[in-house]
Scaffold this motif. Structure first.
Motif, mmCIF file in Angstrom:
data_model
loop_
_atom_site.group_PDB
_atom_site.id
_atom_site.type_symbol
_atom_site.label_atom_id
_atom_site.label_comp_id
_atom_site.label_asym_id
_atom_site.label_seq_id
_atom_site.Cartn_x
_atom_site.Cartn_y
_atom_site.Cartn_z
ATOM 1 N N ARG A 1 0.843 -1.191 0.000
ATOM 2 C CA ARG A 1 0.000 0.000 0.000
ATOM 3 C C ARG A 1 0.884 1.250 0.000
ATOM 4 O O ARG A 1 1.987 1.241 0.547
ATOM 5 C CB ARG A 1 -0.936 0.025 1.211
ATOM 6 C CG ARG A 1 -1.807 -1.205 1.347
ATOM 7 C CD ARG A 1 -2.904 -0.982 2.385
ATOM 8 N NE ARG A 1 -4.018 -0.221 1.822
ATOM 9 C CZ ARG A 1 -4.958 0.360 2.555
ATOM 10 N NH1 ARG A 1 -4.893 0.326 3.884
ATOM 11 N NH2 ARG A 1 -5.959 1.007 1.984
ATOM 12 N N THR A 2 0.351 2.307 -0.608
ATOM 13 C CA THR A 2 1.088 3.560 -0.743
ATOM 14 C C THR A 2 0.335 4.682 -0.051
ATOM 15 O O THR A 2 -0.873 4.848 -0.242
ATOM 16 C CB THR A 2 1.262 3.918 -2.233
ATOM 17 O OG1 THR A 2 2.000 2.882 -2.886
ATOM 18 C CG2 THR A 2 2.008 5.241 -2.383
ATOM 19 N N ILE B 1 -0.046 8.531 -0.082
ATOM 20 C CA ILE B 1 0.214 9.737 -0.871
ATOM 21 C C ILE B 1 0.057 10.941 0.052
ATOM 22 O O ILE B 1 -1.011 11.149 0.628
ATOM 23 C CB ILE B 1 -0.745 9.848 -2.064
ATOM 24 C CG1 ILE B 1 -0.568 8.648 -3.002
ATOM 25 C CG2 ILE B 1 -0.519 11.155 -2.817
ATOM 26 C CD1 ILE B 1 -1.529 8.635 -4.179
ATOM 27 N N ALA C 1 -3.484 8.366 -8.315
ATOM 28 C CA ALA C 1 -4.122 7.619 -7.229
ATOM 29 C C ALA C 1 -5.225 6.717 -7.758
ATOM 30 O O ALA C 1 -5.347 5.551 -7.346
ATOM 31 C CB ALA C 1 -4.677 8.591 -6.189
ATOM 32 N N ARG D 1 -3.946 3.335 -9.321
ATOM 33 C CA ARG D 1 -3.274 2.309 -8.523
ATOM 34 C C ARG D 1 -4.240 1.156 -8.260
ATOM 35 O O ARG D 1 -5.462 1.337 -8.301
ATOM 36 C CB ARG D 1 -2.774 2.891 -7.190
ATOM 37 C CG ARG D 1 -1.756 3.999 -7.314
ATOM 38 C CD ARG D 1 -0.517 3.561 -8.069
ATOM 39 N NE ARG D 1 0.144 2.454 -7.390
ATOM 40 C CZ ARG D 1 0.751 1.445 -8.019
ATOM 41 N NH1 ARG D 1 0.758 1.382 -9.338
ATOM 42 N NH2 ARG D 1 1.328 0.498 -7.325
ATOM 43 N N SER E 1 -4.917 -0.172 -2.598
ATOM 44 C CA SER E 1 -3.483 0.029 -2.404
ATOM 45 C C SER E 1 -3.098 1.466 -2.110
ATOM 46 O O SER E 1 -1.905 1.770 -2.023
ATOM 47 C CB SER E 1 -2.709 -0.446 -3.649
ATOM 48 O OG SER E 1 -2.954 0.414 -4.751
ATOM 49 N N VAL E 2 -4.072 2.364 -1.938
ATOM 50 C CA VAL E 2 -3.771 3.789 -1.786
ATOM 51 C C VAL E 2 -4.505 4.379 -0.587
ATOM 52 O O VAL E 2 -5.670 4.062 -0.336
ATOM 53 C CB VAL E 2 -4.170 4.568 -3.063
ATOM 54 C CG1 VAL E 2 -4.199 6.072 -2.813
ATOM 55 C CG2 VAL E 2 -3.205 4.270 -4.190
ATOM 56 N N VAL F 1 -4.668 8.529 0.946
ATOM 57 C CA VAL F 1 -4.226 9.896 0.696
ATOM 58 C C VAL F 1 -4.301 10.698 1.989
ATOM 59 O O VAL F 1 -5.328 10.688 2.682
ATOM 60 C CB VAL F 1 -5.089 10.579 -0.385
ATOM 61 C CG1 VAL F 1 -4.729 12.056 -0.515
ATOM 62 C CG2 VAL F 1 -4.910 9.872 -1.727
ATOM 63 N N PHE G 1 -10.798 5.181 -2.476
ATOM 64 C CA PHE G 1 -9.746 4.991 -1.478
ATOM 65 C C PHE G 1 -9.965 6.002 -0.361
ATOM 66 O O PHE G 1 -10.625 7.039 -0.564
ATOM 67 C CB PHE G 1 -8.348 5.156 -2.099
ATOM 68 C CG PHE G 1 -8.214 6.354 -2.997
ATOM 69 C CD1 PHE G 1 -8.073 7.642 -2.481
ATOM 70 C CD2 PHE G 1 -8.233 6.201 -4.376
ATOM 71 C CE1 PHE G 1 -7.956 8.743 -3.306
ATOM 72 C CE2 PHE G 1 -8.121 7.300 -5.220
ATOM 73 C CZ PHE G 1 -7.981 8.570 -4.686
ATOM 74 N N CYS H 1 0.948 0.844 5.135
ATOM 75 C CA CYS H 1 1.612 1.370 3.938
ATOM 76 C C CYS H 1 3.112 1.078 3.992
ATOM 77 O O CYS H 1 3.759 1.312 5.012
ATOM 78 C CB CYS H 1 1.389 2.875 3.818
ATOM 79 S SG CYS H 1 -0.345 3.338 3.630
ATOM 80 N N SER I 1 1.100 4.990 -15.319
ATOM 81 C CA SER I 1 0.786 4.160 -14.159
ATOM 82 C C SER I 1 1.766 3.006 -14.007
ATOM 83 O O SER I 1 2.187 2.666 -12.895
ATOM 84 C CB SER I 1 -0.646 3.630 -14.280
ATOM 85 O OG SER I 1 -1.013 2.912 -13.134
ATOM 86 N N LEU J 1 7.466 2.397 -7.183
ATOM 87 C CA LEU J 1 7.009 2.142 -5.812
ATOM 88 C C LEU J 1 7.368 0.749 -5.319
ATOM 89 O O LEU J 1 7.443 0.521 -4.103
ATOM 90 C CB LEU J 1 5.491 2.342 -5.732
ATOM 91 C CG LEU J 1 4.988 3.776 -5.913
ATOM 92 C CD1 LEU J 1 3.469 3.797 -5.993
ATOM 93 C CD2 LEU J 1 5.477 4.677 -4.776
#
Length: 377
Positions: A3-4, A6, A26, A29, A33-34, A36, A58, A87, A367, A374
């Motif tokens: 997971r990211t 942002i 975003a 993805r 997985s996101v 913010v 997300f 994340c 993407s 990442l």
């Protein structure tokens, strides 16, 4: 699933090129997985779309601050969100200044990627901000760049090792959304433009974008194309000054703010797109790329772009449009007159632009590049 997180100050419902870039990244993805973490919108932006966050696929964590800075409170909250949401990577929506948090977050995540746009190129010119960029380059895994202009400017501020880790990551364009026939006739009818030749500019109203140059050039355009109309789409701090400059000129229309979902139709209402941007403040205020040129090309319009910073990277000069000196009205007027008086050549340029954007500026490619950055080991 990895997971990211942002972390960004640039996110809708506020309108802008960076905001659109981060938002689209975003959205593309993998599901789940996101997360913010971003600043709060202004009251006007929030009122324009009060349910924006709820429609996203997300979670969005809004800080109470209007502007996130890499201060201990923000860093601590980012660390807590990363831990709670599982994340393992961080994407900074703009490298400066939030990328300065990377050193403090290093032990909490595995990968950190910092996006750059246009303003970091200005940071690279000044001793204090150049040192900040150098720190960001040393503490993140990758600093991205939009094109050759931004790469060259940023690389001078980074260490050789950090410069070698830079990777290109430029916005894509949704060519299904931005396309000929996306609602321009309805916009023309609503605004009373009929079948007149229309020059359209879609952008935030800030001095760098050059809408004032368009207004100064307009009397010269009308001398050759008397029925032409200039449609300036958007809002921003320069709105009052531009309305004053256009006062009494009935062929210049300023729409005010337009919802992002409606923008394709406004591009499609034009015959030519123009944004004669120019570099200001000794190189500190510069155009990083200019996604609007690519969106216009995807809509089948020839473009007239200013020669600021990386803007020429978004135009094939002489093929998809023209690059002009945006500091003076004469070059802009000549380019517009040439395109408006030769619609066949304008149509060929527009078709070439759409083909180029479809092949070289796809969101799928962007993407994939982000995913590789990442997840790299």
């Amino acid at each position: 699933m990895p997971r990211t997180l942002i972390i960004t100050n640039d996110f809708p419902p506020r309108a802008g090129g960076i905001e659109s870039f981060v938002h689209e990244l975003a959205l593309r993805r993998p599901e789940g997985s996101v997360v913010v973490y971003c600043s709060s919108p202004s009251p006007s932006d929030a009122a324009a779309d009060p349910h924006f966050d709820l429609r996203l696929p997300f979670p969005v964590v809004r800080d109470r601050a209007r502007v996130l800075l890499p201060v201990p409170r923000v860093v601590a909250r980012a660390r807590a969100i990363a831990r709670l949401e599982g994340c393992d990577s961080v994407l900074y929506g703009a490298a400066a200044p939030l990328g300065l948090a990377a050193a403090e977050l290093r032990g909490s995540v595995r990968r950190q990627v910092a996006l750059t746009h246009g303003h970091e190129a200005g940071w690279a010119l000044l001793p204090g901000s150049r040192e900040a960029l150098r720190r960001i380059g040393e503490t993140t895994d990758t600093v991205t760049y939009l094109g050759e202009y931004t790469r060259r400017r940023l690389a001078r501020a980074l260490t050789p090792a950090a410069a070698a880790r830079m990777r290109r990551l430029a916005p894509g364009v949704d060519t299904e959304r931005f396309r000929p026939g996306s609602g321009g006739e309805e916009v023309r009818a609503r605004l009373g433009l009929g079948g007149r030749p229309v020059v359209v500019c879609v952008s935030r109203l800030v001095a760098r974008k050059g809408q004032d140059t368009l207004i100064r050039a307009w009397p010269r355009v009308l001398a050759d194309v008397p029925d032409a109309a200039l449609l300036i789409v958007g809002d921003g701090p320069d709105a009052r000054r531009l309305r004053s400059a256009a006062a009494g000129t009935r062929s210049v229309l300023l729409t005010g703010p337009v919802a992002p979902r409606e923008l394709p139709a406004y591009y499609d209402a034009g015959d030519v797109f123009a944004m004669p941007c120019r570099t200001r403040r000794g190189g500190l205020d510069v155009e990083g790329l200019g996604i609007v040129y690519l969106e216009a090309s995807a809509t089948g319009l020839p473009v007239v772009a200013g020669d600021s910073g990386g803007a020429p990277d978004a135009v094939l000069d002489g093929e998809t449009g023209h690059v002009v000196d945006g500091t003076r009205p004469g070059p802009t007027a000549r380019a517009l007159i040439g395109l408006l008086k030769d619609p066949d050549r304008a149509a060929r340029m527009g078709a070439r632009g759409r083909a180029w954007v479809s092949g070289e500026w796809s969101w799928d490619r962007t993407s994939e590049r982000l995913g590789a950055l990442l997840t790299a080991s």
